[in-house]
Design a protein around this motif. Sequence first.
Motif, short mmCIF file in Angstrom:
data_model
loop_
_atom_site.label_atom_id
_atom_site.label_comp_id
_atom_site.label_asym_id
_atom_site.label_seq_id
_atom_site.Cartn_x
_atom_site.Cartn_y
_atom_site.Cartn_z
N ALA A 5 4.14 -4.08 -1.42
CA ALA A 5 4.63 -3.52 -2.66
C ALA A 5 4.51 -2.00 -2.65
O ALA A 5 3.60 -1.44 -2.05
N VAL A 6 5.47 -1.37 -3.31
CA VAL A 6 5.52 0.09 -3.44
C VAL A 6 5.50 0.41 -4.93
O VAL A 6 6.20 -0.25 -5.71
N LEU A 7 4.73 1.41 -5.30
CA LEU A 7 4.70 1.89 -6.67
C LEU A 7 5.15 3.34 -6.68
O LEU A 7 4.57 4.17 -5.97
N LEU A 8 6.20 3.64 -7.44
CA LEU A 8 6.76 4.98 -7.52
C LEU A 8 6.53 5.55 -8.92
O LEU A 8 6.60 4.82 -9.91
N ARG A 9 6.29 6.84 -8.98
CA ARG A 9 6.17 7.48 -10.28
C ARG A 9 7.53 7.46 -10.96
O ARG A 9 8.57 7.69 -10.32
N SER A 15 -10.17 -2.16 -0.76
CA SER A 15 -10.01 -1.85 0.67
C SER A 15 -8.71 -2.40 1.24
O SER A 15 -8.67 -2.87 2.38
N LEU A 16 -7.63 -2.32 0.46
CA LEU A 16 -6.33 -2.79 0.93
C LEU A 16 -5.65 -1.73 1.79
O LEU A 16 -5.78 -0.53 1.51
N PRO A 17 -4.90 -2.14 2.81
CA PRO A 17 -4.11 -1.17 3.57
C PRO A 17 -3.14 -0.47 2.61
O PRO A 17 -2.47 -1.12 1.82
N ARG A 18 -3.10 0.86 2.67
CA ARG A 18 -2.30 1.62 1.72
C ARG A 18 -1.77 2.88 2.36
O ARG A 18 -2.35 3.40 3.31
N ALA A 19 -0.68 3.36 1.80
CA ALA A 19 -0.10 4.64 2.18
C ALA A 19 0.14 5.40 0.89
O ALA A 19 0.47 4.79 -0.13
N ALA A 50 -3.88 2.53 -10.12
CA ALA A 50 -3.56 1.65 -9.00
C ALA A 50 -4.21 2.15 -7.71
O ALA A 50 -4.71 1.35 -6.91
N HIS A 51 -4.23 3.45 -7.52
CA HIS A 51 -4.86 4.04 -6.34
C HIS A 51 -6.34 3.67 -6.29
O HIS A 51 -6.86 3.24 -5.26
N GLY A 52 -7.00 3.83 -7.41
CA GLY A 52 -8.42 3.47 -7.49
C GLY A 52 -8.65 1.99 -7.20
O GLY A 52 -9.60 1.62 -6.50
N ARG A 53 -7.79 1.15 -7.73
CA ARG A 53 -7.91 -0.29 -7.50
C ARG A 53 -7.69 -0.64 -6.03
O ARG A 53 -8.38 -1.49 -5.47
N GLY A 106 -1.34 -6.70 1.18
CA GLY A 106 -2.53 -7.54 1.14
C GLY A 106 -2.25 -8.87 0.48
O GLY A 106 -1.09 -9.23 0.23
N PRO A 107 -3.32 -9.61 0.19
CA PRO A 107 -3.15 -10.89 -0.49
C PRO A 107 -2.40 -10.69 -1.81
O PRO A 107 -2.62 -9.71 -2.53
N ARG A 108 -1.52 -11.61 -2.09
CA ARG A 108 -0.64 -11.49 -3.25
C ARG A 108 -1.42 -11.19 -4.53
O ARG A 108 -1.07 -10.29 -5.29
N ASN A 109 -2.49 -11.95 -4.80
CA ASN A 109 -3.22 -11.76 -6.05
C ASN A 109 -3.91 -10.39 -6.10
O ASN A 109 -3.99 -9.78 -7.17
N ALA A 110 -4.37 -9.89 -4.98
CA ALA A 110 -5.01 -8.57 -4.95
C ALA A 110 -3.99 -7.47 -5.23
O ALA A 110 -4.26 -6.54 -6.00
N VAL A 111 -2.81 -7.56 -4.63
CA VAL A 111 -1.76 -6.56 -4.86
C VAL A 111 -1.30 -6.62 -6.31
O VAL A 111 -1.08 -5.59 -6.95
N ASP A 112 -1.18 -7.83 -6.85
CA ASP A 112 -0.81 -7.97 -8.27
C ASP A 112 -1.83 -7.26 -9.17
O ASP A 112 -1.45 -6.59 -10.13
N LYS A 113 -3.11 -7.39 -8.86
CA LYS A 113 -4.15 -6.73 -9.67
C LYS A 113 -4.08 -5.21 -9.51
O LYS A 113 -4.29 -4.48 -10.47
N VAL A 114 -3.81 -4.74 -8.31
CA VAL A 114 -3.70 -3.30 -8.08
C VAL A 114 -2.56 -2.72 -8.90
O VAL A 114 -2.70 -1.66 -9.52
#
Length: 159
Positions: free
Chosen positions: A31-35, A103-107, A95-98, A143-151
């Motif tokens: 998933a990608v989150l854009l401003r 510890s999810l792979p992130r860019a 979302a960044h903090g979450r 990452g795992p679907r539920n973790a990304v959903d929470k982020v």
Amino acid sequence: MRTEDETSAGAGVETGADCENVPVRFDTKIAVLLRDDLESWQRLNVTAFLVSGLGTTSPEVIGEPYADADDTAYLPMFRQPVLVFEGTRETLTVAHGRALSRSLPRAVFTADLFSTGNDRDNRAAVRAVAKGGLELVGMAVYGPRNAVDKVFKGARMHP
């Protein structure tokens, strides 16, 4: 077009690969989150840059190479859909903090990167700012679907 449910459930691996009529399901999510205040060209550019990093540290997200009927070879791509969300500056910060706490792979892509022109200067621009001071304009997570959903809770699907 597949719905998120058709592409996100499962036991960590593709299912249905042997049967063409059964949807392929995943228990992971890209998933990608854009401003939400970015220009169209910025949204496309940021998304492309962000997702390019995910396959380098999580090679399982990359599928098999493609070939057409003439056996012309093409590069492999992600094995699953990339969901694109948008949110406010505050949504990105939370979302960044979450993502960090899980510890999810992130860019990340910061506003400073719009004024640089190469990878060296991009890395230096991010390195110059503490994580709490980054002016995020985009972030990709795998990452795992539920973790990304929470982020990404509080973000909305990109129109």
